[in-house]
Scaffold this motif. Structure first.
Motif, PDB file in Angstrom:
ATOM      1  N   THR A  97     -87.607 -29.441 -36.626  1.00 20.64           N
ATOM      2  CA  THR A  97     -87.751 -28.172 -36.690  1.00 20.64           C
ATOM      3  C   THR A  97     -88.326 -26.980 -35.919  1.00 20.64           C
ATOM      4  O   THR A  97     -87.456 -26.544 -35.191  1.00 20.64           O
ATOM      5  CB  THR A  97     -89.592 -28.689 -36.588  1.00 20.64           C
ATOM      6  OG1 THR A  97     -89.804 -28.970 -35.450  1.00 20.64           O
ATOM      7  CG2 THR A  97     -90.152 -30.276 -36.842  1.00 20.64           C
ATOM      8  N   ASP A  99     -90.488 -25.681 -34.605  1.00 23.51           N
ATOM      9  CA  ASP A  99     -91.461 -25.790 -33.327  1.00 23.51           C
ATOM     10  C   ASP A  99     -90.051 -25.990 -31.690  1.00 23.51           C
ATOM     11  O   ASP A  99     -89.722 -25.368 -30.980  1.00 23.51           O
ATOM     12  CB  ASP A  99     -92.237 -27.127 -32.851  1.00 23.51           C
ATOM     13  CG  ASP A  99     -93.100 -26.430 -33.702  1.00 23.51           C
ATOM     14  OD1 ASP A  99     -93.422 -25.261 -33.509  1.00 23.51           O
ATOM     15  OD2 ASP A  99     -94.029 -27.699 -33.893  1.00 23.51           O
ATOM     16  N   GLU A 100     -88.379 -27.107 -32.558  1.00 24.44           N
ATOM     17  CA  GLU A 100     -88.038 -26.981 -31.299  1.00 24.44           C
ATOM     18  C   GLU A 100     -87.059 -26.087 -31.491  1.00 24.44           C
ATOM     19  O   GLU A 100     -86.380 -25.508 -30.314  1.00 24.44           O
ATOM     20  CB  GLU A 100     -87.409 -28.233 -32.472  1.00 24.44           C
ATOM     21  CG  GLU A 100     -87.962 -29.694 -31.689  1.00 24.44           C
ATOM     22  CD  GLU A 100     -88.447 -30.325 -32.663  1.00 24.44           C
ATOM     23  OE1 GLU A 100     -89.696 -30.666 -31.795  1.00 24.44           O
ATOM     24  OE2 GLU A 100     -88.940 -29.890 -33.584  1.00 24.44           O
ATOM     25  N   GLU A 102     -87.824 -23.113 -31.751  1.00 26.89           N
ATOM     26  CA  GLU A 102     -88.945 -22.078 -31.822  1.00 26.89           C
ATOM     27  C   GLU A 102     -88.013 -21.632 -29.777  1.00 26.89           C
ATOM     28  O   GLU A 102     -88.016 -21.100 -28.956  1.00 26.89           O
ATOM     29  CB  GLU A 102     -89.575 -22.190 -31.508  1.00 26.89           C
ATOM     30  CG  GLU A 102     -90.961 -21.018 -30.524  1.00 26.89           C
ATOM     31  CD  GLU A 102     -92.278 -20.523 -30.927  1.00 26.89           C
ATOM     32  OE1 GLU A 102     -92.744 -19.823 -31.306  1.00 26.89           O
ATOM     33  OE2 GLU A 102     -93.205 -21.768 -30.866  1.00 26.89           O
ATOM     34  N   SER A 103     -88.255 -23.388 -28.998  1.00 27.56           N
ATOM     35  CA  SER A 103     -87.999 -23.820 -28.023  1.00 27.56           C
ATOM     36  C   SER A 103     -86.351 -23.259 -27.522  1.00 27.56           C
ATOM     37  O   SER A 103     -85.715 -22.428 -26.779  1.00 27.56           O
ATOM     38  CB  SER A 103     -88.197 -24.816 -27.385  1.00 27.56           C
ATOM     39  OG  SER A 103     -87.032 -25.501 -26.303  1.00 27.56           O
ATOM     40  N   SER A 311     -90.869 -17.098 -35.108  1.00 26.27           N
ATOM     41  CA  SER A 311     -92.142 -16.232 -35.998  1.00 26.27           C
ATOM     42  C   SER A 311     -92.426 -16.189 -37.047  1.00 26.27           C
ATOM     43  O   SER A 311     -92.671 -16.441 -38.130  1.00 26.27           O
ATOM     44  CB  SER A 311     -92.760 -15.924 -34.857  1.00 26.27           C
ATOM     45  OG  SER A 311     -91.862 -13.988 -34.524  1.00 26.27           O
ATOM     46  N   LYS A 314     -90.968 -19.630 -39.326  1.00 24.41           N
ATOM     47  CA  LYS A 314     -91.810 -20.226 -39.364  1.00 24.41           C
ATOM     48  C   LYS A 314     -93.087 -19.455 -40.694  1.00 24.41           C
ATOM     49  O   LYS A 314     -93.492 -19.396 -41.537  1.00 24.41           O
ATOM     50  CB  LYS A 314     -93.464 -19.660 -38.314  1.00 24.41           C
ATOM     51  CG  LYS A 314     -92.510 -21.074 -37.447  1.00 24.41           C
ATOM     52  CD  LYS A 314     -93.369 -21.578 -36.055  1.00 24.41           C
ATOM     53  CE  LYS A 314     -93.487 -22.831 -35.348  1.00 24.41           C
ATOM     54  NZ  LYS A 314     -94.027 -22.766 -34.183  1.00 24.41           N
ATOM     55  N   ASN A 453     -87.888 -30.163 -24.109  1.00 25.04           N
ATOM     56  CA  ASN A 453     -88.811 -29.343 -24.958  1.00 25.04           C
ATOM     57  C   ASN A 453     -88.466 -30.153 -26.549  1.00 25.04           C
ATOM     58  O   ASN A 453     -88.643 -29.751 -27.885  1.00 25.04           O
ATOM     59  CB  ASN A 453     -88.559 -28.098 -26.064  1.00 25.04           C
ATOM     60  CG  ASN A 453     -90.283 -27.548 -24.860  1.00 25.04           C
ATOM     61  OD1 ASN A 453     -90.497 -27.985 -24.075  1.00 25.04           O
ATOM     62  ND2 ASN A 453     -89.524 -26.086 -24.316  1.00 25.04           N
TER      63      ASN A 453
END
Length: 463
Positions: A97, A99-100, A102-103, A311, A314, A453
Motif C-alpha cells: 500500500t 503506507d509501505e 511512504e516508509s 502524501s 495518497k 515497516n
C-alpha cells in the motif's frame, strides 16, 4: 482465436491489478478506440470491489456509439479464474500500500538520503523489490499452471526485477516489461528539432533511436530523423538550455508539479558521457551517487526537478476513488484520451495485425554485448506474429557500463536474497546502492526499520 476480415473477435485478456484507477482506465481507453480487436477482459485484484467497479465502467464503454472496440469486462474472485484461457496477461499492481511506500521513500530522509521516486533503486526500490518478488513468484507459477502460452505484459515497478522474477520461476514464459520513459526522450528530441532546426510537429514515433541500458537508466547512442543525425542537434540543444533548463509548456512548471522536470539532469549526464540519458530526471537521479543530484532538497531544486511525496499519491488516490464513483453513477462520462502507451499496439502486432518496433524489458540474449547474459535489459525489439525479437543494440560505453553494471549485479543479489529470505544478502545489496552513503551502523539501523515497516509482506524472514 477467431480472425474475421483482419480482426480478432474473441481475445481473452487477464488483467492482474484490474482494480487500478490509473493503468486499467488507460487500457480501457486504448481498447475502446481500437476496432481491430475485441473480446473479454478479466479483471483480478486483491480488492475485488475495485475490480468490480472497473467491470461496470468498462462495460458501460462498450454501450457507447463512439466506442469502436467492444469488450466484455468481468471481475474475477480468483487469479485462476482470470488466467484460464488467457491469450494475454497484463500485470499492473501496487506491491503493498502507500503506507509501505511512504516508509520506502521517506524513512531514509532521517539519515539524509533523498529519493525522487523510490520504486526502482535506492533504499526504497530495494525494499519494494523484497516485498514484490514473492508476489511475482506466485504470479509466475499461476501463469505456468493456467495459461503457459499467454503473452505477459508487465507495467509494475521495480520493472527489471519483476520481469527477472517471472523468468527465474518460469523460464519458458513469454513476458516483457513496458515503460514509457523513453517515449518522453523521443518527444524531447522532437522539441530539439523544432528549437534548433525549425522542423515542427515531428511525431515521436518518427524519431528513430537505438536504446540500451536497464529500466529507468536507459541510454540512446544513435538518433535520426529522415536522414538527420540528431546527436549534434541534441548537443546544441543541451548547450543552449543547460543552465536555464527546458520546459516546452509554461503552464506545467517543475516547481508546481513534482512529476515534471526541466531536463537538467538529463543534460548534465549527456555532457558527462556524450550519449543521451533516456529516462525522466526523477528516475535518472537515483541511479548515480546521491551527492550529484539528490544531496538535499536545495540540490534537487538547483537541478530543477522535484521529490514526489507519498502524501501526494495518497491524496491523488482519494481523487481517483471519487472519480470512480462518478463514472459508475454516470455523473461523469469516461473520456477517451491518448494515453501514450503502446500495450494495445504490441498486442495487435503479436496477433499478426502489423509489425512494431519499440523498446521493452526482457532478458539479455546478447542484444547488449557487455551486460551479463540473462539479466533483464531495455532495448528495442521487433514485435510480429506471435514473436518478439530483441534488436542488437551494441555495447554500453565503458564510462557508463560501470554505472549500469553496479545496478545489474545488485538486482541479481536482491533477487537471490528475496528468494532465499536472506537478510545479510539483502543488506549487502542495500549498502552497495549509490544512494546509501551513510555509515554501516546507520545503514543497518535504517534497513531494519524499513523491513519492519513492510514485514507484513516478508513472510518467513528473520528480522
Amino acid at each position: 482465436m477467431k480472425y474475421v476480415d483482419n480482426k480478432v473477435l474473441d481475445l481473452n485478456i487477464a488483467y492482474i491489478g484490474g482494480g487500478s484507477r490509473g493503468w486499467a482506465w488507460n487500457l480501457m481507453s486504448d481498447l475502446a478506440k481500437e476496432e481491430s480487436i475485441s473480446g473479454t477482459v478479466k479483471l483480478y485484484d486483491i480488492d475485488y470491489d475495485a475490480a468490480h467497479d472497473n467491470e461496470i465502467i468498462g462495460n458501460s464503454l462498450s454501450k457507447r456509439q463512439d466506442v469502436k472496440g467492444k469488450w466484455l469486462y468481468k471481475a474475477c474472485e480468483t487469479l485462476k479464474e482470470a488466467l484460464i484461457d488467457a491469450d494475454f496477461v497484463i500485470i499492473s499492481i501496487l506491491p503493498g500500500t502507500f503506507d509501505e511506500m511512504e516508509s520506502d521513500v521517506h524513512a531514509p530522509e532521517k539519515y539524509g538520503i533523498y529519493q525522487s521516486v523510490g520504486d526502482t533503486v535506492g533504499p526504497g526500490g530495494i525494499v519494494r523489490a523484497l516485498r514484490t518478488i514473492p508476489m511475482f513468484v506466485d504470479i509466475a507459477n499461476a501463469i505456468k499452471e493456467y495459461c503457459p502460452d499467454a503473452w505477459v505484459i508487465n507495467y509494475t515497478n521495480p520493472m527489471t526485477l519483476c520481469v527477472r522474477t517471472l523468468y527465474e520461476i518460469f523460464p519458458e514464459i513469454k513476458a516483457f516489461g513496458c515503460c514509457h520513459e523513453v517515449f518522453g526522450t523521443q518527444k524531447l528530441l522532437s522539441r530539439a528539432l523544432q528549437d534548433i532546426k525549425g522542423i515542427n510537429d515531428v511525431p515521436r514515433e518518427d524519431i528513430k533511436i537505438n536504446v540500451l541500458g536497464i529500466n529507468h537508466f536507459t541510454w540512446i547512442d544513435k538518433a535520426r530523423y529522415k536522414g538527420i543525425d540528431l546527436m549534434p542537434v541534441y548537443k546544441q540543444f543541451v548547450d543552449k538550455y543547460y543552465e536555464s533548463g527546458f520546459q516546452s509548456d509554461a503552464n506545467d512548471n517543475w516547481m508546481n508539479n513534482s512529476f515534471v522536470s526541466a531536463e537538467r539532469v538529463k543534460f548534465d549526464l549527456f555532457l558527462r558521457y556524450g550519449i543521451i540519458a533516456a529516462a525522466g530526471d526523477r528516475h535518472l537521479a537515483e541511479f548515480v551517487p546521491g551527492y550529484w543530484y539528490l544531496k538535499d532538497s536545495e540540490t534537487v531544486r538547483e537541478w530543477m526537478f522535484g521529490l514526489t511525496p507519498v502524501s501526494w499519491r495518497k491524496e491523488d488516490l482519494k481523487r481517483r476513488l471519487e472519480r470512480s464513483k462518478k463514472l459508475i453513477s454516470g455523473e461523469e462520462k469516461f473520456e477517451l484520451k491518448e494515453t501514450g502507451e503502446e500495450g494495445v499496439k504490441q498486442i495487435k502486432a503479436l496477433l499478426g495485425l502489423g509489425d512494431l518496433v519499440t523498446n521493452l524489458n526482457i532478458p539479455n540474449y546478447g542484444q547488449i554485448e557487455n551486460v551479463p547474459y540473462g539479466s533483464v535489459v531495455e532495448t528495442n525489439a521487433l514485435f510480429s506474429d506471435n514473436t518478439v525479437k530483441p534488436i542488437s543494440s551494441g555495447k554500453l560505453p565503458d564510462s557508463i557500463s560501470g554505472l549500469v553494471l553496479r545496478h545489474v549485479y545488485n538486482q541479481e543479489t536482491i533477487l537471490k536474497a528475496a528468494l532465499t529470505k536472506n537478510f545479510d544478502l539483502a543488506f549487502s545489496a542495500f549498502v552497495n546502492d549509490p544512494l546509501v552513503t551513510i555509515s554501516l551502523k546507520d545503514a543497518k539501523k535504517l534497513f531494519k526499520e524499513m523491513l519492519e515497516n513492510t514485514k507484513e509482506y516478508l513472510n518467513g524472514w528473520k528480522l
